[in-house]
Design a protein around this motif. Structure first.
Motif, PDB file in Angstrom:
ATOM      1  N   TRP A   1      42.013   5.557  46.657  1.00 55.68           N
ATOM      2  CA  TRP A   1      41.800   4.160  47.023  1.00 55.68           C
ATOM      3  C   TRP A   1      40.358   4.003  47.496  1.00 55.68           C
ATOM      4  O   TRP A   1      39.874   4.771  48.308  1.00 55.68           O
ATOM      5  N   THR A   2      39.684   3.031  46.950  1.00 51.52           N
ATOM      6  CA  THR A   2      38.324   2.748  47.416  1.00 51.52           C
ATOM      7  C   THR A   2      38.370   1.695  48.512  1.00 51.52           C
ATOM      8  O   THR A   2      39.439   1.197  48.879  1.00 51.52           O
ATOM      9  N   ARG A   3      37.206   1.359  49.035  1.00 47.06           N
ATOM     10  CA  ARG A   3      37.098   0.369  50.102  1.00 47.06           C
ATOM     11  C   ARG A   3      36.663  -0.975  49.527  1.00 47.06           C
ATOM     12  O   ARG A   3      35.807  -1.041  48.640  1.00 47.06           O
TER      13      ARG A   3
ATOM     14  N   SER B   1      28.004  -5.656  57.081  1.00 46.31           N
ATOM     15  CA  SER B   1      28.916  -5.160  56.057  1.00 46.31           C
ATOM     16  C   SER B   1      30.199  -4.690  56.732  1.00 46.31           C
ATOM     17  O   SER B   1      30.150  -3.884  57.675  1.00 46.31           O
ATOM     18  N   VAL B   2      31.333  -5.187  56.258  1.00 46.05           N
ATOM     19  CA  VAL B   2      32.642  -4.798  56.784  1.00 46.05           C
ATOM     20  C   VAL B   2      33.466  -4.228  55.636  1.00 46.05           C
ATOM     21  O   VAL B   2      33.599  -4.873  54.580  1.00 46.05           O
ATOM     22  N   LYS B   3      34.022  -3.030  55.809  1.00 41.87           N
ATOM     23  CA  LYS B   3      34.833  -2.381  54.779  1.00 41.87           C
ATOM     24  C   LYS B   3      36.286  -2.301  55.242  1.00 41.87           C
ATOM     25  O   LYS B   3      36.557  -1.985  56.405  1.00 41.87           O
ATOM     26  N   ILE B   4      37.199  -2.571  54.309  1.00 40.38           N
ATOM     27  CA  ILE B   4      38.628  -2.462  54.613  1.00 40.38           C
ATOM     28  C   ILE B   4      39.296  -1.519  53.621  1.00 40.38           C
ATOM     29  O   ILE B   4      38.790  -1.327  52.500  1.00 40.38           O
ATOM     30  N   ASP B   5      40.408  -0.911  54.032  1.00 40.92           N
ATOM     31  CA  ASP B   5      41.145  -0.021  53.140  1.00 40.92           C
ATOM     32  C   ASP B   5      42.304  -0.758  52.487  1.00 40.92           C
ATOM     33  O   ASP B   5      42.428  -1.989  52.599  1.00 40.92           O
TER      34      ASP B   5
END
Length: 426
Positions: free
Chosen positions: A53-55, A262-266
């Motif tokens: 799974w990528t972000r 920048s905000v990353k979610i899984d």
């Protein structure tokens, strides 16, 4: 980092894994040339792929005009099937190749000289690994590689008694690919006079007879070949879509500044990273995930103090006005603190240097003396400072500009500068 709540730069990246094809994402192409995204119908991996799974990423910026607010973006999080394959392609490399060119050859008929030479003696007395080096030293143009080949194949077992015998031995080696034909050209034609003399074939006199012939030369050319490289291939197999809202507060920004956030979610919608670049650092205050809706609150925790720009000073002059020295400094008016930075001051600290002429009547480096140190607050685009110096003396100004007590800039200030010199009239 920067945030844009009026103009948002949102980048949502996706990656995927096996089980379910997503037709809407079939044409995704990576910006990395070493990664190839496949679409439905492309060849499947030969080996076992990795599922990952990528972000999903929300990227935006805030400016001094809009330092607080919120942005909402749709973010896709992909599961990818990843594997590596060897890709073959046509490449090119530089190689030396031989070419035949028309030219002129020389035949020699010498009245005397049977190869009496200390260089030949050194070659025939050498043993083992020294023999090839001795042959390389004796024959101009042969080179150590060709010399080793000649020795290994048993050439020059006996000393050639004439130039004709010597050239036959060289040409025979070239015709049998023991040495390159271009090397034979170098030895027999390009270096002919030197070799006749060095090897003892022209002790008295030689008659040179010229004729047309084919000569061999080497050129560096580009040659195609089959090369290979490892490429990463990916297939998106599942996609989750989230609606992400990011709220930002507490940013300290001047009108011309911006921060990028920048905000990353899984794949669960959880925030796995929040990063920024620019003038403030940010911390996550809260986050919530309700189904496909994600809300994140960020707050600026610290202002990164900037160095004062060299463009703060637009120009300077130290000149006589009405026969009196005046230091004139022009600055960028935007760098003069206003209500946004209430305790700050733009300050100039300066020193007046005067030349005390020595007995020679000139100004050497040791004749300059500091006579006055002072400071002034810069409150306008142009500052004029009258300077009092003795008549007949040369003088100059050393100065430094600093923004003090600022919540936006550090207190190091600009590097010290010096003005031109002026001389007081008599």
């Amino acid at each position: 980092m920067n945030r844009i709540f009026g103009s948002v730069l949102a980048l949502a990246m996706v990656v995927g894994c096996a089980h379910k094809e997503v037709s809407s994402l079939d044409a995704i192409q990576s910006h990395n040339p070493g990664i190839i995204y496949l679409k439905a119908g492309d060849r499947a991996p030969a080996g076992a792929p990795q599922l990952e799974w990528t972000r999903g990423t929300v990227s935006f910026y805030v400016t001094g005009a809009a330092p607080e607010g919120e942005v909402t973006q749709e973010v896709k999080v992909n599961q990818e099937m990843i594997w590596t394959e060897t890709e073959y392609f046509t490449d090119s490399r530089s190689e030396y190749q031989e070419f035949v060119v028309p030219g002129t050859c020389s035949d020699f008929k010498c009245s005397a000289g049977a190869g009496k030479s200390e260089l030949w003696d050194a070659f025939y007395s050498a043993t083992g690994e020294r023999k090839a080096a001795a042959l390389d030293a004796a024959i101009s143009g042969i080179g150590i590689v060709s010399a080793k080949n000649l020795v290994a194949k048993g050439y020059f077992k006996s000393k050639p008694r004439s130039w004709d015998e010597f050239t036959r031995e060289i040409n025979t080696a070239a015709s049998r690919d023991v040495i390159k034909k271009s090397v034979a050209t170098l030895v027999i034609e390009n270096n002919r006079y030197e070799n006749i003399t060095k090897l003892g074939y022209g002790t008295n006199s030689c008659q040179e007879v010229k004729r047309t012939c084919d000569l061999y030369i080497t050129k560096l050319v580009q040659v195609p070949f089959q090369n290979s490289r490892e490429v990463q291939k990916r297939r998106i197999v599942e996609t989750k879509i989230f609606k992400v809202t990011v709220k930002v507060s507490g940013s300290m920004l001047l009108p011309d500044e911006k921060d990028t956030i920048s905000v990353k979610i899984d794949q669960t919608g959880k925030v796995v990273d929040a990063d920024s670049s620019g003038n403030n650092t940010y911390a996550k205050v809260s986050e919530s995930v309700e189904g496909q809706n994600v809300t994140v609150e960020l707050k600026a925790t610290n202002r990164i103090l900037r160095a004062l720009s060299n463009n703060t000073i637009r120009q300077e002059s130290y000149t006589l006005v009405g026969g009196k020295p005046n230091f004139i400094l022009d600055v960028d008016p935007a760098m003069i603190p206003g209500k946004e930075d209430p305790n700050a001051q733009l300050v100039i600290d300066y020193t007046v240097e005067i030349c005390e002429y020595g007995w020679t009547g000139t100004c050497g480096w040791s004749d300059w003396k500091k006579t006055k140190m002072a400071s002034a607050v810069i409150t306008a685009a142009r500052t004029i400072i009258p300077v009092d110096v003795p008549r007949k003396n040369k003088s100059q100004i050393l100065y430094r500009v600093t923004r003090k007590n600022s919540i936006y800039f550090d207190s190091k200030g600009l590097n010290e500068r010096e003005t031109d010199e002026i001389k007081m009239p008599k």
